[in-house]
Design an enzyme around this catalytic site. Sequence first.
Site, PDB file in Angstrom:
ATOM      1  N   GLY A   1      -2.769 -13.116   5.458  1.00 13.07           N
ATOM      2  CA  GLY A   1      -3.031 -11.867   6.161  1.00 13.07           C
ATOM      3  C   GLY A   1      -2.962 -10.684   5.230  1.00 13.07           C
TER       4      GLY A   1
ATOM      5  N   HIS B   1     -21.083  21.750  10.754  1.00 13.19           N
ATOM      6  CA  HIS B   1     -21.105  20.326  10.416  1.00 13.19           C
ATOM      7  C   HIS B   1     -20.235  19.533  11.405  1.00 13.19           C
ATOM      8  CE1 HIS B   1     -21.263  16.989   7.308  1.00 13.19           C
ATOM      9  NE2 HIS B   1     -20.237  16.606   8.050  1.00 13.19           N
ATOM     10  N   GLU B   2     -19.029  20.001  11.595  1.00 11.83           N
ATOM     11  CA  GLU B   2     -18.110  19.252  12.466  1.00 11.83           C
ATOM     12  C   GLU B   2     -18.543  19.312  13.924  1.00 11.83           C
ATOM     13  OE1 GLU B   2     -16.217  17.207  11.165  1.00 11.83           O
ATOM     14  OE2 GLU B   2     -16.291  18.003   9.129  1.00 11.83           O
TER      15      GLU B   2
ATOM     16  N   ASP C   1     -20.429  10.645   5.105  1.00 10.47           N
ATOM     17  CA  ASP C   1     -21.148  10.241   6.317  1.00 10.47           C
ATOM     18  C   ASP C   1     -22.314   9.333   5.952  1.00 10.47           C
ATOM     19  OD1 ASP C   1     -19.492  11.998   7.639  1.00 10.47           O
ATOM     20  OD2 ASP C   1     -20.944  13.648   7.626  1.00 10.47           O
TER      21      ASP C   1
ATOM     22  N   PRO D   1      -2.016  -7.030   3.565  1.00  6.13           N
ATOM     23  CA  PRO D   1      -0.713  -6.457   3.246  1.00  6.13           C
ATOM     24  C   PRO D   1      -0.156  -5.688   4.446  1.00  6.13           C
ATOM     25  CG  PRO D   1      -2.323  -5.909   1.551  1.00  6.13           C
ATOM     26  CD  PRO D   1      -3.072  -6.584   2.649  1.00  6.13           C
ATOM     27  N   GLY D   2       1.143  -5.780   4.608  1.00  7.56           N
ATOM     28  CA  GLY D   2       1.780  -4.966   5.632  1.00  7.56           C
ATOM     29  C   GLY D   2       1.737  -5.541   7.026  1.00  7.56           C
TER      30      GLY D   2
ATOM     31  N   GLY E   1       3.434  -8.090   7.973  1.00  8.23           N
ATOM     32  CA  GLY E   1       4.739  -8.624   8.341  1.00  8.23           C
ATOM     33  C   GLY E   1       5.001 -10.035   7.842  1.00  8.23           C
ATOM     34  N   LYS E   2       4.326 -10.447   6.784  1.00  9.41           N
ATOM     35  CA  LYS E   2       4.510 -11.805   6.293  1.00  9.41           C
ATOM     36  C   LYS E   2       5.919 -11.995   5.707  1.00  9.41           C
ATOM     37  CE  LYS E   2       0.850 -11.428   3.671  1.00  9.41           C
ATOM     38  NZ  LYS E   2       0.447 -10.072   4.105  1.00  9.41           N
ATOM     39  N   THR E   3       6.322 -11.045   4.882  1.00  6.46           N
ATOM     40  CA  THR E   3       7.660 -11.132   4.306  1.00  6.46           C
ATOM     41  C   THR E   3       8.720 -11.089   5.401  1.00  6.46           C
ATOM     42  OG1 THR E   3       6.752  -9.856   2.476  1.00  6.46           O
ATOM     43  CG2 THR E   3       9.124 -10.156   2.514  1.00  6.46           C
TER      44      THR E   3
HETATM   45  P1  ADP Z   1       3.657  -8.128   4.165  1.00  5.44           P
HETATM   46  O1  ADP Z   1       4.649  -9.057   3.570  1.00  5.44           O
HETATM   47  O2  ADP Z   1       2.719  -8.802   5.125  1.00  5.44           O
HETATM   48  O3  ADP Z   1       2.922  -7.278   3.182  1.00  5.44           O
HETATM   49  P2  ADP Z   1       6.004  -6.846   5.163  1.00  5.44           P
HETATM   50  O4  ADP Z   1       6.649  -7.965   5.891  1.00  5.44           O
HETATM   51  O5  ADP Z   1       6.506  -6.547   3.812  1.00  5.44           O
HETATM   52  O6  ADP Z   1       4.434  -7.092   5.090  1.00  5.44           O
HETATM   53  O7  ADP Z   1       6.061  -5.551   6.080  1.00  5.44           O
HETATM   54  C1  ADP Z   1       6.614  -4.341   5.629  1.00  5.44           C
HETATM   55  C2  ADP Z   1       7.388  -3.647   6.726  1.00  5.44           C
HETATM   56  O8  ADP Z   1       6.515  -3.263   7.793  1.00  5.44           O
HETATM   57  C3  ADP Z   1       8.415  -4.528   7.389  1.00  5.44           C
HETATM   58  O9  ADP Z   1       9.606  -4.473   6.701  1.00  5.44           O
HETATM   59  C4  ADP Z   1       8.529  -3.924   8.777  1.00  5.44           C
HETATM   60  O10 ADP Z   1       9.355  -2.777   8.773  1.00  5.44           O
HETATM   61  C5  ADP Z   1       7.129  -3.447   9.045  1.00  5.44           C
HETATM   62  N1  ADP Z   1       6.374  -4.477   9.777  1.00  5.44           N
HETATM   63  C6  ADP Z   1       5.264  -5.112   9.336  1.00  5.44           C
HETATM   64  N2  ADP Z   1       4.825  -5.987  10.257  1.00  5.44           N
HETATM   65  C7  ADP Z   1       5.678  -5.924  11.301  1.00  5.44           C
HETATM   66  C8  ADP Z   1       5.747  -6.597  12.561  1.00  5.44           C
HETATM   67  N3  ADP Z   1       4.850  -7.518  12.911  1.00  5.44           N
HETATM   68  N4  ADP Z   1       6.758  -6.276  13.384  1.00  5.44           N
HETATM   69  C9  ADP Z   1       7.668  -5.351  13.046  1.00  5.44           C
HETATM   70  N5  ADP Z   1       7.660  -4.684  11.873  1.00  5.44           N
HETATM   71  C10 ADP Z   1       6.670  -4.950  11.000  1.00  5.44           C
HETATM   72 ZN    ZN Z   2     -19.336  14.757   8.298  1.00  6.99          ZN
END
Ligand code: ADP
Ligand code: ZN
Length: 637
Positions: A219, A440-441, A522, A221-222, A224-226
């Site tokens: 998945g 524009h906007e 755009d 980054p971010g 929640g894998k870790t």
């Molecule tokens: P990854 O390893 O996928 O890059 P992390 O597990 O390091 O992501 O996520 C970083 C932080 O974001 C976590 O410590 C948590 O605070 C928040 N976070 C990410 N995913 C979740 C989730 N599914 N539920 C709750 N918190 C999450």
């Molecule tokens: Zn524009």
Amino acid sequence: MSMRFSGQPPALRRSPSASAAATGMLTLAWCLLQNLMPLPAALADAKPNEGLSYGQFLEKIDQGLVKSVELDEARGLAHVRLEGEAEDKAAHQVLLFTGERNPELMRRLLKNDVEVNIRDSSGNGALAWLATNSLLGLILIFGLLMLLRRSAAGAGNAMNFGRSRARFQMEAKTGVVFDDVAGIEEAKEELQEVVAFLKNPEKFTAIGARIPRGVLLIGQPGTGKTLLAKAIAGEAGVPFFSISGSEFVEMFVGVGASRVRDLFRKAKENAPCIVFIDEIDAVGRQRGAGIGGGNDEREQTLNQLLTEMDGFEGNSGIIVIAATNRVDVLDAALLRPGRFDRQVIVDLPTYRGRLSILEVHARNKKIDPEVSLEAVARRTPGFSGAELANLLNEAAILTARRRKEAITMLEIEDAIDRITIGLSLTPLLDSSRKRMTAYHEVGHALLTTLLTHSDELNKVTIIPRSGGIEGFTQSLPNEDIIDSGLYTRNWLMDRITVALGGLAAEAEVFGDDETSTGASGDIQQVTNLARQMVTLYGMSDLGPLALESMDNQVFLGRNLMPRSEVSEEMASKIDAKVREIALSCLARARQMLRDNRALMDHLVDLLMERETIDGDEFRRIVSQYTEIPKKFLVKAG
Ligand code: ADP
Ligand code: ZN
């Protein structure tokens, strides 16, 4: 309690003499300070204050009398502190049977919640003593230490390169539970089983079930894998070892492989446990496949990893969890049975997922009861768990800065803009440039409001943002569409028309020669969308042909790069179709703005004056001039 291993093989320890010299001098200075107090036993390191036998030591652990233990692997000693003893008293020394940390001892220590530290070289005894002494002394001599350290660092590293300095981390207790992980229910469900196994391996092996060895979390980054891996360890109550794949990749051949060996040696000593390898793609790329140019080091590391995983006996109690966002580049050998044969996808959260993630992170924050987390979840499609956590944190910071009691929707809105668009800057003074930006906007915003299949306008603003953004029009993405990932032709055409609204307004009002470069973003968006319509979705009269392949972008979230494998003739047809779509949408945009010129001028005047107009207000004004599609509720007010 958390431990950080920096243990090195005793034979090639980072030259301890430098730090010993440093501590020697420090101790001297310290003694002068303390009126020539006698040197503590720890510094001399020869005869311990009062020894304990190994048996007594175990007994004390079980009785809960041991406060902390410092293991000195190099010399097979444990420095033991008992509960209730004065801090400045020297530790009891226990001679261990083997130099190695033995698993039985570790288990006992962990079970009784004893604080465990690993001493990485024998030269640090005095330092430890100093650290436990007064802070004042340390502050006084800190500078001196830094100086000596620095001069020693060069020599130390040069001697050390060949052997591993295992830079993995171990947490005896992660303290994370499944309740802390939200919005990725399916992944959690699949991993429950791993927890069950770690808690109760016999139950599985008794009936001959094959235990998973490796789980691959896939998945962005971010997502929640870790966190998920930590939660597994936390739920099962086992230690958590972690290292990042990029840590394996070193300059010198052999370092990565020896790190892998070290990691698994420690893991075996502490089994059952979780070994977490982040960014496994850094080391686990296809062997011999162009990328990285046949990196010997990487291959050796990968081979070592495979060997280690194959080497587990049926039930070693180690489960390896690896994370990546690029499963496509992984070496096939990693994915074979008995290795990372279990793959779990950790997706970006959907609306419900975002809501529950927000709820988790709102737990420890003061949030105004007026705030609807549902609304926040609806506002944040495409946000990862980490971004949502960051969003609430930013909002909390803003709240504190504004000296408010609790986070309100205002701070959350501002935090969203800050994360997605940039910091807001001071508005421009009235100028022709500001007027052009306003047109524009308003061009974007008016078309958003008038078109049948577009998203709902949230706000339009000409307050500039960092990164050269002079204004923006923001709409609320339609949740059903985003979550399903299915876009209709109508939706795409309206989207392109809205994107061209800015340019169209400039051209209508100031003439074709006066349009600005402000529309480049755009135009990029228009080109990407139109191209995808033609080459991926069969939405042009070239027919339902896949003219570009979709792979590689699944987990990258990148825009499609034109990587076509089509004939030159087809390529120029594609270009012509893309152009046709863009031009017809531009013509439509201009026509609609021309038809509503008076309304547009009025909105621009208002925007010049107020700098931001929210969606409801905008729709209210528009509805006084013309009919707007029923899809949007026009709130009175
Ligand atoms: P990854 O390893 O996928 O890059 P992390 O597990 O390091 O992501 O996520 C970083 C932080 O974001 C976590 O410590 C948590 O605070 C928040 N976070 C990410 N995913 C979740 C989730 N599914 N539920 C709750 N918190 C999450
Ligand atoms: Zn524009």
